[in-house]
Design a protein around this motif. Structure first.
Motif, PDB file in Angstrom:
ATOM      1  N   ALA A 105       0.793  -1.127  -0.030  1.00  0.00           N
ATOM      2  CA  ALA A 105       0.005   0.135   0.028  1.00  0.00           C
ATOM      3  C   ALA A 105       0.758   1.087  -0.158  1.00  0.00           C
ATOM      4  CB  ALA A 105      -0.985  -0.126   1.190  1.00  0.00           C
ATOM      5  N   LEU A 106       1.970   1.072   0.744  1.00  0.00           N
ATOM      6  CA  LEU A 106       2.728   2.459   0.852  1.00  0.00           C
ATOM      7  C   LEU A 106       3.521   2.534  -0.497  1.00  0.00           C
ATOM      8  CD1 LEU A 106       4.796   2.270   3.998  1.00  0.00           C
ATOM      9  CD2 LEU A 106       3.325   4.220   3.479  1.00  0.00           C
ATOM     10  N   LEU A 107       3.829   1.267  -1.054  1.00  0.00           N
ATOM     11  CA  LEU A 107       4.347   1.408  -2.529  1.00  0.00           C
ATOM     12  C   LEU A 107       3.360   2.140  -3.543  1.00  0.00           C
ATOM     13  CD1 LEU A 107       6.603  -0.863  -4.376  1.00  0.00           C
ATOM     14  CD2 LEU A 107       4.295  -0.614  -5.168  1.00  0.00           C
ATOM     15  N   TRP A 108       2.110   1.852  -3.469  1.00  0.00           N
ATOM     16  CA  TRP A 108       1.364   2.386  -4.496  1.00  0.00           C
ATOM     17  C   TRP A 108       0.897   3.818  -4.264  1.00  0.00           C
ATOM     18  CZ3 TRP A 108       1.440   0.723  -9.135  1.00  0.00           C
ATOM     19  CH2 TRP A 108       1.664  -0.477  -9.419  1.00  0.00           C
ATOM     20  N   ILE A 109       0.999   4.128  -2.727  1.00  0.00           N
ATOM     21  CA  ILE A 109       0.749   5.559  -2.453  1.00  0.00           C
ATOM     22  C   ILE A 109       1.758   6.328  -2.972  1.00  0.00           C
ATOM     23  CG2 ILE A 109       0.672   7.140  -0.529  1.00  0.00           C
ATOM     24  CD1 ILE A 109      -0.920   4.935   1.057  1.00  0.00           C
ATOM     25  N   LEU A 110       3.102   6.024  -2.964  1.00  0.00           N
ATOM     26  CA  LEU A 110       4.255   6.494  -3.304  1.00  0.00           C
ATOM     27  C   LEU A 110       4.095   6.473  -4.854  1.00  0.00           C
ATOM     28  CD1 LEU A 110       7.252   5.333  -1.330  1.00  0.00           C
ATOM     29  CD2 LEU A 110       6.503   7.630  -1.530  1.00  0.00           C
ATOM     30  N   VAL A 111       3.748   5.748  -5.645  1.00  0.00           N
ATOM     31  CA  VAL A 111       3.442   5.725  -7.050  1.00  0.00           C
ATOM     32  C   VAL A 111       2.531   6.543  -7.445  1.00  0.00           C
ATOM     33  CG1 VAL A 111       2.896   4.281  -9.089  1.00  0.00           C
ATOM     34  CG2 VAL A 111       4.437   3.238  -7.221  1.00  0.00           C
ATOM     35  N   VAL A 112       1.316   6.638  -7.027  1.00  0.00           N
ATOM     36  CA  VAL A 112       0.299   7.433  -7.316  1.00  0.00           C
ATOM     37  C   VAL A 112       0.612   9.036  -6.985  1.00  0.00           C
ATOM     38  CG1 VAL A 112      -2.066   8.122  -6.914  1.00  0.00           C
ATOM     39  CG2 VAL A 112      -1.361   5.680  -7.273  1.00  0.00           C
ATOM     40  N   GLY A 113       1.334   9.319  -5.842  1.00  0.00           N
ATOM     41  CA  GLY A 113       1.587  10.338  -5.514  1.00  0.00           C
ATOM     42  C   GLY A 113       2.798  10.850  -6.347  1.00  0.00           C
ATOM     43  N   GLY A 114       3.715  10.104  -6.644  1.00  0.00           N
ATOM     44  CA  GLY A 114       4.777  10.540  -7.436  1.00  0.00           C
ATOM     45  C   GLY A 114       4.645  10.717  -8.863  1.00  0.00           C
ATOM     46  N   LEU A 115       3.679  10.143  -9.353  1.00  0.00           N
ATOM     47  CA  LEU A 115       3.244  10.241 -10.679  1.00  0.00           C
ATOM     48  C   LEU A 115       2.504  11.515 -10.847  1.00  0.00           C
ATOM     49  CD1 LEU A 115       2.165   6.600 -11.873  1.00  0.00           C
ATOM     50  CD2 LEU A 115       4.140   7.826 -12.640  1.00  0.00           C
ATOM     51  N   ALA A 116       1.585  11.820  -9.759  1.00  0.00           N
ATOM     52  CA  ALA A 116       0.877  13.030  -9.800  1.00  0.00           C
ATOM     53  C   ALA A 116       1.749  14.237  -9.789  1.00  0.00           C
ATOM     54  CB  ALA A 116      -0.014  13.061  -8.721  1.00  0.00           C
ATOM     55  N   LEU A 117       2.934  14.141  -8.994  1.00  0.00           N
ATOM     56  CA  LEU A 117       3.796  15.424  -8.682  1.00  0.00           C
ATOM     57  C   LEU A 117       4.648  15.484  -9.884  1.00  0.00           C
ATOM     58  CD1 LEU A 117       4.700  15.093  -4.831  1.00  0.00           C
ATOM     59  CD2 LEU A 117       3.693  17.003  -5.986  1.00  0.00           C
ATOM     60  N   ALA A 118       5.079  14.202 -10.432  1.00  0.00           N
ATOM     61  CA  ALA A 118       5.818  14.363 -11.742  1.00  0.00           C
ATOM     62  C   ALA A 118       5.187  14.944 -12.985  1.00  0.00           C
ATOM     63  CB  ALA A 118       6.356  13.049 -12.257  1.00  0.00           C
ATOM     64  N   ALA A 119       3.866  14.517 -12.955  1.00  0.00           N
ATOM     65  CA  ALA A 119       2.741  15.348 -13.870  1.00  0.00           C
ATOM     66  C   ALA A 119       2.964  16.718 -13.694  1.00  0.00           C
ATOM     67  CB  ALA A 119       1.390  14.634 -13.934  1.00  0.00           C
TER      68      ALA A 119
END
Length: 189
Positions: A90-104
């Motif tokens: 779950a932490l991994l996917w929170i980082l993935v979704v948050g990181g993708l949003a910030l990268a975008a």
């Protein structure tokens, strides 16, 4: 002078918090899931609030990107802290979704600001590095707590350093703004 300081203090504090949080994650090899969850969750919550504060006190042209990134980070922090039995996945996917949003947000912001600001390439660089780290997190075989901890620590240090760079670019370093300050000081003296 007060205007410039008022616009940058939230970014300075957010950047310092990010670097401290990233270092805590990287230098603590025995960190358990609970420590990673609380360090990451509290950081994200605090950083999101500070970015939102800066969005409403900063320059109008920066408001959209600060608001979007603040909402993304704040949302991720709330999810991490509110989830009582959060797992490594779950932490991994929170980082993935948050990181993708910030990268975008960074990549779109860099593209939009490339004609207006001389530092647009820093947003591009931060967006690309965030994207690379998030993709590495997604494709890493068998996510472990150490993988999540290392990537989260690297992301926090990257975001913190770039946020301090944003704070450094506050109006106090703008020659036009500095000339206005000089005129006001001469008029007072």
């Amino acid at each position: 002078m007060g205007k410039a300081v008022g616009q940058a203090w939230a970014l300075w504090l957010a950047g310092i918090l990010a670097i401290v949080g990233g270092l805590l994650l990287l230098v603590n090899p025995g960190a358990g899931l609970r420590l990673v969850k609380w360090t990451l969750g509290l950081f994200l919550l605090g950083w999101g609030v500070l970015r939102l504060v800066h969005a409403f006190t900063g320059r109008r042209r920066d408001r959209t990107w600060l608001l979007l990134s603040g909402i993304c980070v704040l949302g991720a922090g709330i999810v991490v802290l509110a989830w009582p039995g959060v797992t490594v996945s779950a932490l991994l996917w929170i980082l993935v979704v948050g990181g993708l949003a910030l990268a975008a947000v960074d990549l779109i912001g860099a593209f939009v600001d490339r004609r207006r600001g001389p530092h647009w390439w820093l947003y591009l660089l931060r967006g690309l590095v965030t994207l690379v780290l998030v993709l590495a997190l997604m494709v890493w075989p068998g996510e472990t707590l150490n993988v999540v901890r290392y990537v989260a620590g690297a992301l926090l240090i990257l975001w913190g350093a770039s946020t301090i760079g944003e704070a450094y670019q506050s109006p106090i370093h703008d020659n036009v703004y500095r000339a206005q300050i000089d005129r006001e000081v001469r008029r007072i003296i």
